[in-house]
Design an enzyme around this catalytic site. Structure first.
Site, PDB file in Angstrom:
ATOM      1  N   ASP A  32       0.635  -1.472   0.080  1.00 28.87           N
ATOM      2  CA  ASP A  32      -0.474  -0.561   0.151  1.00 28.87           C
ATOM      3  C   ASP A  32       0.779   1.286   0.018  1.00 28.87           C
ATOM      4  O   ASP A  32       1.913   1.306   0.324  1.00 28.87           O
ATOM      5  CB  ASP A  32      -1.131   0.020   1.635  1.00 28.87           C
ATOM      6  N   HIS A  70      -5.661   9.639   0.421  1.00 33.47           N
ATOM      7  CA  HIS A  70      -4.897   8.707   0.968  1.00 33.47           C
ATOM      8  C   HIS A  70      -5.860  10.377   2.620  1.00 33.47           C
ATOM      9  O   HIS A  70      -5.399   9.961   4.021  1.00 33.47           O
ATOM     10  CB  HIS A  70      -3.864   8.514   1.816  1.00 33.47           C
ATOM     11  N   HIS A 106       3.365  -2.203   2.872  1.00 36.88           N
ATOM     12  CA  HIS A 106       4.268  -0.897   2.215  1.00 36.88           C
ATOM     13  C   HIS A 106       5.166  -0.600   1.517  1.00 36.88           C
ATOM     14  O   HIS A 106       5.938  -1.275   1.801  1.00 36.88           O
ATOM     15  CB  HIS A 106       3.482   0.703   3.610  1.00 36.88           C
TER      16      HIS A 106
HETATM   17 ZN   LIG Z   1      -2.802   3.003   2.952  1.00 33.90          ZN
END
Ligand SMILES: [Zn+2]
Length: 278
Positions: A102, A157, A248
């Protein structure tokens, strides 16, 4: 742009992607944005809560939880039955698991992630932030070229998408899909809410744009930089058949994430797990 126009355009874009990939299904992405992102600080990531301090490099690792095919948990979680609810696990099939990455694309860490995945012939799902995709279209193309899917992760986000009015939720999802489409040539078919913040309104807008909601089931909170040991331990002890692992490649320093996956991925493969895409 009206929704009717957008739908018409989406149909054309998806067809062009399918043609480009020889009929293979494509796309899913993730996005982020939380104030600190603009300031160049740490992005809070997508864990459902909390903060952890860093540790030294790992020394001893636990053994991998052995795959037990046929004992997968339910695909969707309790408490979110409307609009289908987000997906927390893969369908129960053999020893398949999924890796999701992500908050990219990121010029420093996405290339590291792609090289690592290529080394082990693993296909993942990159949940991209729309504005980062718009800023780095070449990275988006590299992700697609690696055989990975891209999911929509909103355009900026937001800290909590569920607190936004419906029009803003729609704009976050629409703009992200548009940015990803412009960079990749295809429309995302998966959506991941930042921080796993789901609501009926979020799920409704997700469905209206033709996307399935995607959550996760194994979360080492790598974004908080808890130490390579913690990330590796969490992945190796909590992964079960059907697990969707959250990592991530954007939003801050991801050295620990890359180091941890360098250790964990071959161990998962050696234990008999196979990587699939949601
Ligand atoms: Zn995120």
């Amino acid at each position: 742009m009206s929704r009717g126009v957008f739908k018409a355009r989406r149909t054309v874009s998806r067809r062009s992607v399918l043609l480009a990939l020889g009929g293979a299904s494509l796309l899913a992405a993730c996005g982020p944005d939380k104030g600190a992102w603009h300031a160049g600080g740490e992005l809070p990531g997508d864990s459902h809560s909390g903060e952890v301090s860093a540790d030294p490099m790992p020394s001893v690792f636990p053994s991998v939880a052995p795959p037990t095919p046929g004992q997968c948990p339910p695909i969707t979680g309790a408490g979110t039955p409307r609009h289908g609810g987000p997906q927390y696990y893969l369908p129960c099939k053999g020893t398949q698991i999924a890796l999701t990455v992500d908050d990219g694309p990121d010029p420093q860490y996405t290339p590291h992630m792609l090289a690592l995945l290529a080394k082990y012939d693993i296909r993942a799902t990159f949940c991209m932030i729309g504005r980062s995709a718009a800023a780095h279209p070449d990275l988006v193309k590299q992700v697609v070229a690696g055989g990975h899917h891209i999911a929509n992760h909103t355009y900026t986000h937001p800290l909590n998408l569920t607190k936004q009015p419906a029009a803003q939720i729609r704009a976050e999802l629409h703009r992200a899909s548009e940015a990803i489409s412009n960079a990749s040539g295809g429309q995302p078919t998966l959506f991941r809410a930042p921080g796993g913040a789901w609501s009926d309104a979020v799920l409704s807008e997700c469905g209206a744009l033709g996307m399935r909601p995607l959550d996760w089931s194994v979360d080492p909170r790598d974004w908080s930089r808890p130490g390579v040991q913690h990330i590796v331990d969490t992945i190796l002890t909590r992964t079960r058949p059907g697990a969707i692992i959250l990592e991530h490649d954007g939003g801050g320093n991801r050295d620990q994430t890359v180091s941890a996956l360098t250790i964990a991925l071959p161990r998962l493969l050696d234990a008999g797990y196979a990587f699939a895409q949601p």
